[in-house]
Design a protein around this motif. Structure first.
Motif, PDB file in Angstrom:
ATOM      1  N   LEU A  61       1.117  -1.155  -0.095  1.00  0.00           N
ATOM      2  CA  LEU A  61       0.066  -0.068   0.001  1.00  0.00           C
ATOM      3  C   LEU A  61       0.980   1.291   0.024  1.00  0.00           C
ATOM      4  CD1 LEU A  61      -2.594  -1.277   2.480  1.00  0.00           C
ATOM      5  CD2 LEU A  61      -2.949  -0.603  -0.178  1.00  0.00           C
ATOM      6  N   MET A  62       2.025   1.094   0.852  1.00  0.00           N
ATOM      7  CA  MET A  62       2.874   2.306   0.465  1.00  0.00           C
ATOM      8  C   MET A  62       3.207   2.707  -1.091  1.00  0.00           C
ATOM      9  SD  MET A  62       5.720   2.081   3.613  1.00  0.00           S
ATOM     10  CE  MET A  62       5.024   1.400   5.349  1.00  0.00           C
ATOM     11  N   MET A  63       3.465   1.395  -1.650  1.00  0.00           N
ATOM     12  CA  MET A  63       3.994   1.862  -3.033  1.00  0.00           C
ATOM     13  C   MET A  63       2.894   2.467  -3.867  1.00  0.00           C
ATOM     14  SD  MET A  63       5.678  -2.054  -3.846  1.00  0.00           S
ATOM     15  CE  MET A  63       6.633  -2.810  -2.577  1.00  0.00           C
ATOM     16  N   VAL A  64       1.604   1.769  -3.730  1.00  0.00           N
ATOM     17  CA  VAL A  64       0.551   2.341  -4.451  1.00  0.00           C
ATOM     18  C   VAL A  64       0.280   3.590  -4.350  1.00  0.00           C
ATOM     19  CG1 VAL A  64      -1.815   1.934  -4.812  1.00  0.00           C
ATOM     20  CG2 VAL A  64      -0.339  -0.028  -4.810  1.00  0.00           C
ATOM     21  N   SER A  65       0.246   4.087  -2.957  1.00  0.00           N
ATOM     22  CA  SER A  65      -0.177   5.416  -2.454  1.00  0.00           C
ATOM     23  C   SER A  65       0.674   6.494  -2.927  1.00  0.00           C
ATOM     24  CB  SER A  65      -0.208   5.296  -1.136  1.00  0.00           C
ATOM     25  OG  SER A  65       0.942   5.279  -0.231  1.00  0.00           O
ATOM     26  N   GLU A  66       2.207   6.028  -2.925  1.00  0.00           N
ATOM     27  CA  GLU A  66       3.213   6.823  -3.671  1.00  0.00           C
ATOM     28  C   GLU A  66       2.872   7.398  -5.054  1.00  0.00           C
ATOM     29  OE1 GLU A  66       6.146   8.711  -2.131  1.00  0.00           O
ATOM     30  OE2 GLU A  66       4.425   8.370  -0.767  1.00  0.00           O
ATOM     31  N   VAL A  67       2.479   6.270  -5.912  1.00  0.00           N
ATOM     32  CA  VAL A  67       2.051   6.542  -7.096  1.00  0.00           C
ATOM     33  C   VAL A  67       0.861   7.363  -7.221  1.00  0.00           C
ATOM     34  CG1 VAL A  67       1.230   5.391  -9.225  1.00  0.00           C
ATOM     35  CG2 VAL A  67       2.850   4.368  -8.017  1.00  0.00           C
ATOM     36  N   ALA A  68      -0.202   7.062  -6.547  1.00  0.00           N
ATOM     37  CA  ALA A  68      -1.238   8.058  -6.339  1.00  0.00           C
ATOM     38  C   ALA A  68      -0.941   9.472  -6.163  1.00  0.00           C
ATOM     39  CB  ALA A  68      -2.212   7.541  -5.328  1.00  0.00           C
ATOM     40  N   HIS A  69      -0.223   9.754  -5.142  1.00  0.00           N
ATOM     41  CA  HIS A  69       0.173  11.241  -4.571  1.00  0.00           C
ATOM     42  C   HIS A  69       0.920  11.728  -5.842  1.00  0.00           C
ATOM     43  CE1 HIS A  69      -2.467  10.968  -1.356  1.00  0.00           C
ATOM     44  NE2 HIS A  69      -2.056  10.252  -0.936  1.00  0.00           N
ATOM     45  N   HIS A  70       1.963  11.231  -6.337  1.00  0.00           N
ATOM     46  CA  HIS A  70       3.003  11.842  -7.240  1.00  0.00           C
ATOM     47  C   HIS A  70       2.273  11.908  -8.717  1.00  0.00           C
ATOM     48  CE1 HIS A  70       6.162  12.251  -4.648  1.00  0.00           C
ATOM     49  NE2 HIS A  70       6.267  10.731  -4.339  1.00  0.00           N
ATOM     50  N   SER A  71       1.328  11.199  -8.879  1.00  0.00           N
ATOM     51  CA  SER A  71       0.618  11.108 -10.405  1.00  0.00           C
ATOM     52  C   SER A  71      -0.679  12.078 -10.367  1.00  0.00           C
ATOM     53  CB  SER A  71       0.392   9.742 -10.944  1.00  0.00           C
ATOM     54  OG  SER A  71      -0.817   9.076 -10.071  1.00  0.00           O
ATOM     55  N   HIS A  72      -1.212  12.434  -9.124  1.00  0.00           N
ATOM     56  CA  HIS A  72      -2.562  12.834  -8.949  1.00  0.00           C
ATOM     57  C   HIS A  72      -2.643  14.035 -10.223  1.00  0.00           C
ATOM     58  CE1 HIS A  72      -6.221  14.128  -7.207  1.00  0.00           C
ATOM     59  NE2 HIS A  72      -5.764  15.521  -7.071  1.00  0.00           N
ATOM     60  N   ALA A  73      -1.607  15.158 -10.260  1.00  0.00           N
ATOM     61  CA  ALA A  73      -1.943  16.253 -11.152  1.00  0.00           C
ATOM     62  C   ALA A  73      -1.882  15.870 -12.583  1.00  0.00           C
ATOM     63  CB  ALA A  73      -0.913  17.157 -10.798  1.00  0.00           C
ATOM     64  N   VAL A  74      -1.325  14.651 -12.771  1.00  0.00           N
ATOM     65  CA  VAL A  74      -1.154  14.491 -14.281  1.00  0.00           C
ATOM     66  C   VAL A  74      -2.175  13.096 -14.705  1.00  0.00           C
ATOM     67  CG1 VAL A  74       0.522  13.223 -16.005  1.00  0.00           C
ATOM     68  CG2 VAL A  74       1.314  14.608 -14.131  1.00  0.00           C
ATOM     69  N   ARG A  75      -2.100  12.149 -13.846  1.00  0.00           N
ATOM     70  CA  ARG A  75      -3.046  11.099 -14.112  1.00  0.00           C
ATOM     71  C   ARG A  75      -3.779  10.530 -12.737  1.00  0.00           C
ATOM     72  NH1 ARG A  75      -2.036   7.488 -18.632  1.00  0.00           N
ATOM     73  NH2 ARG A  75      -3.470   5.997 -17.588  1.00  0.00           N
ATOM     74  N   PRO A  76      -4.808  11.061 -12.246  1.00  0.00           N
ATOM     75  CA  PRO A  76      -5.269  10.523 -10.880  1.00  0.00           C
ATOM     76  C   PRO A  76      -5.464   9.286 -10.847  1.00  0.00           C
ATOM     77  CG  PRO A  76      -6.428  12.748 -11.736  1.00  0.00           C
ATOM     78  CD  PRO A  76      -5.524  12.124 -12.843  1.00  0.00           C
ATOM     79  N   GLU A  77      -5.836   8.529 -11.972  1.00  0.00           N
ATOM     80  CA  GLU A  77      -6.301   7.096 -11.887  1.00  0.00           C
ATOM     81  C   GLU A  77      -5.137   6.367 -12.087  1.00  0.00           C
ATOM     82  OE1 GLU A  77      -6.071   8.005 -16.133  1.00  0.00           O
ATOM     83  OE2 GLU A  77      -6.574   9.095 -14.249  1.00  0.00           O
ATOM     84  N   ALA A  78      -3.940   6.777 -12.149  1.00  0.00           N
ATOM     85  CA  ALA A  78      -2.759   5.825 -12.588  1.00  0.00           C
ATOM     86  C   ALA A  78      -2.501   4.726 -11.753  1.00  0.00           C
ATOM     87  CB  ALA A  78      -1.492   6.797 -12.825  1.00  0.00           C
ATOM     88  N   TYR A  79      -2.794   5.177 -10.361  1.00  0.00           N
ATOM     89  CA  TYR A  79      -2.415   4.095  -9.357  1.00  0.00           C
ATOM     90  C   TYR A  79      -3.187   2.900  -9.489  1.00  0.00           C
ATOM     91  CZ  TYR A  79      -6.944   4.765  -6.628  1.00  0.00           C
ATOM     92  OH  TYR A  79      -8.051   5.084  -5.975  1.00  0.00           O
ATOM     93  N   HIS A  80      -4.408   2.878 -10.095  1.00  0.00           N
ATOM     94  CA  HIS A  80      -5.280   1.716 -10.096  1.00  0.00           C
ATOM     95  C   HIS A  80      -4.462   0.569 -11.129  1.00  0.00           C
ATOM     96  CE1 HIS A  80      -8.855   3.205  -8.729  1.00  0.00           C
ATOM     97  NE2 HIS A  80      -8.870   4.360  -9.178  1.00  0.00           N
ATOM     98  N   ARG A  81      -3.624   1.220 -12.125  1.00  0.00           N
ATOM     99  CA  ARG A  81      -2.918   0.515 -13.003  1.00  0.00           C
ATOM    100  C   ARG A  81      -1.987  -0.472 -12.350  1.00  0.00           C
ATOM    101  NH1 ARG A  81      -1.405   0.394 -18.470  1.00  0.00           N
ATOM    102  NH2 ARG A  81       0.776  -0.178 -18.890  1.00  0.00           N
ATOM    103  N   TYR A  82      -1.173   0.168 -11.199  1.00  0.00           N
ATOM    104  CA  TYR A  82      -0.004  -0.475 -10.239  1.00  0.00           C
ATOM    105  C   TYR A  82      -0.504  -1.393  -9.643  1.00  0.00           C
ATOM    106  CZ  TYR A  82       2.377   2.363 -13.737  1.00  0.00           C
ATOM    107  OH  TYR A  82       3.024   2.965 -14.801  1.00  0.00           O
ATOM    108  N   LEU A  83      -1.891  -1.116  -8.928  1.00  0.00           N
ATOM    109  CA  LEU A  83      -2.484  -1.680  -7.737  1.00  0.00           C
ATOM    110  C   LEU A  83      -2.853  -3.045  -8.580  1.00  0.00           C
ATOM    111  CD1 LEU A  83      -3.636  -2.282  -5.201  1.00  0.00           C
ATOM    112  CD2 LEU A  83      -5.973  -1.061  -5.915  1.00  0.00           C
ATOM    113  N   GLN A  84      -3.451  -2.935  -9.733  1.00  0.00           N
ATOM    114  CA  GLN A  84      -3.934  -4.167 -10.430  1.00  0.00           C
ATOM    115  C   GLN A  84      -2.680  -5.114 -10.679  1.00  0.00           C
ATOM    116  OE1 GLN A  84      -7.182  -5.353 -10.966  1.00  0.00           O
ATOM    117  NE2 GLN A  84      -6.146  -7.098 -11.314  1.00  0.00           N
ATOM    118  N   LEU A  85      -1.565  -4.441 -11.300  1.00  0.00           N
ATOM    119  CA  LEU A  85      -0.320  -5.267 -11.229  1.00  0.00           C
ATOM    120  C   LEU A  85       0.201  -5.988 -10.000  1.00  0.00           C
ATOM    121  CD1 LEU A  85       1.839  -3.057 -13.548  1.00  0.00           C
ATOM    122  CD2 LEU A  85       1.003  -5.291 -14.180  1.00  0.00           C
ATOM    123  N   LEU A  86      -0.059  -5.338  -8.841  1.00  0.00           N
ATOM    124  CA  LEU A  86       0.369  -5.929  -7.522  1.00  0.00           C
ATOM    125  C   LEU A  86      -0.629  -7.016  -7.284  1.00  0.00           C
ATOM    126  CD1 LEU A  86       1.468  -2.718  -5.535  1.00  0.00           C
ATOM    127  CD2 LEU A  86       2.905  -4.504  -6.455  1.00  0.00           C
TER     128      LEU A  86
END
Length: 233
Positions: A171-196
């Protein structure tokens, strides 16, 4: 005359005190709401100055109501922490251990993505903050997650080398993607969560994960991951 004068003054003082008390309570609520917003956006790195500015009050007013950041966080996040625990309990009710695990990961990732303060409390190191709500979350959620992991192992759906200690780090990994990508692709973390999630499935082709993490490892890594986000002001 004397009696009337005293009576009038006492009545006026009483009238003055009631608005002051109402103003104080309104200020308190404004501070709490502002804290929820600011910590959700900035995480625990947010300062009292930012909270005061958002609430439209002076910094001294914040300190009078909440002398420490811990005191403010305890009030501002009480319901969100309870919601986090309820979410874990709801996941446990899923028909299978795998469905329970996926439900928890998706719901927790979504909560952490929208509220960085909650993420910091749920995944950060409690020793750094000296703040009991994180410990309460761990104490209530960890046994539930352990039962979910055990169910998924018994079903054969979860790879055998995954342990409950892996969950907060994922969850640390996914949340880091979520917060760093929020301004560019808010939904990007879904992609990496699914990979995990896909990587958690049991498969004969899975690689070796190495030695499992211990609770102390997770706590130490959380301290390293969140070392500078907890200024006292």
């Amino acid at each position: 005359m004397s009696s009337t004068g005293i009576g009038s003054r006492t009545s006026t003082e009483g009238d003055d005190e009631r608005p002051l008390r109402r103003d104080a309570e309104l200020n308190r609520q404004r501070i709490i709401e502002a804290a929820r917003e600011v910590f959700a956006e900035r995480g625990l790195a947010a300062t009292f100055d930012e909270v005061a500015h958002r609430a439209g009050v002076g910094i001294g007013t914040v300190y009078r109501r909440f002398p420490t950041k811990e005191a403010l966080l305890a009030v501002a996040f009480e319901e969100r922490l309870r919601e986090h625990a309820r979410m874990a309990e709801e996941a446990l009710a899923a028909p299978t251990g795998w469905e329970a695990l996926v439900h928890f990961l998706r719901q927790a990732a979504g909560m952490h993505a929208e509220d960085r303060g909650l993420r910091d409390l749920a995944l950060g190191a409690s020793a750094e903050l000296g703040f009991s709500p994180h410990e309460r979350i761990r104490d209530s959620v960890e046994p539930i997650m352990r039962r979910i992991i055990e169910r998924a192992h018994e079903e054969g759906s979860l790879r055998a080398d995954v342990t409950v200690e892996d969950i907060p780090l994922l969850l640390m990994m996914v949340s880091e993607v979520a917060h760093h990508s929020h301004a560019v692709r808010p939904e990007a973390y879904h992609r990496y969560l699914q990979l995990l999630i896909d990587g958690l499935r049991r498969s004969s082709k899975s690689g070796n994960l190495g030695a499992p993490m211990t609770p102390d490892d997770v706590e130490a890594m959380a301290r390293q991951w969140l070392p500078t986000t907890l200024p006292r002001r």
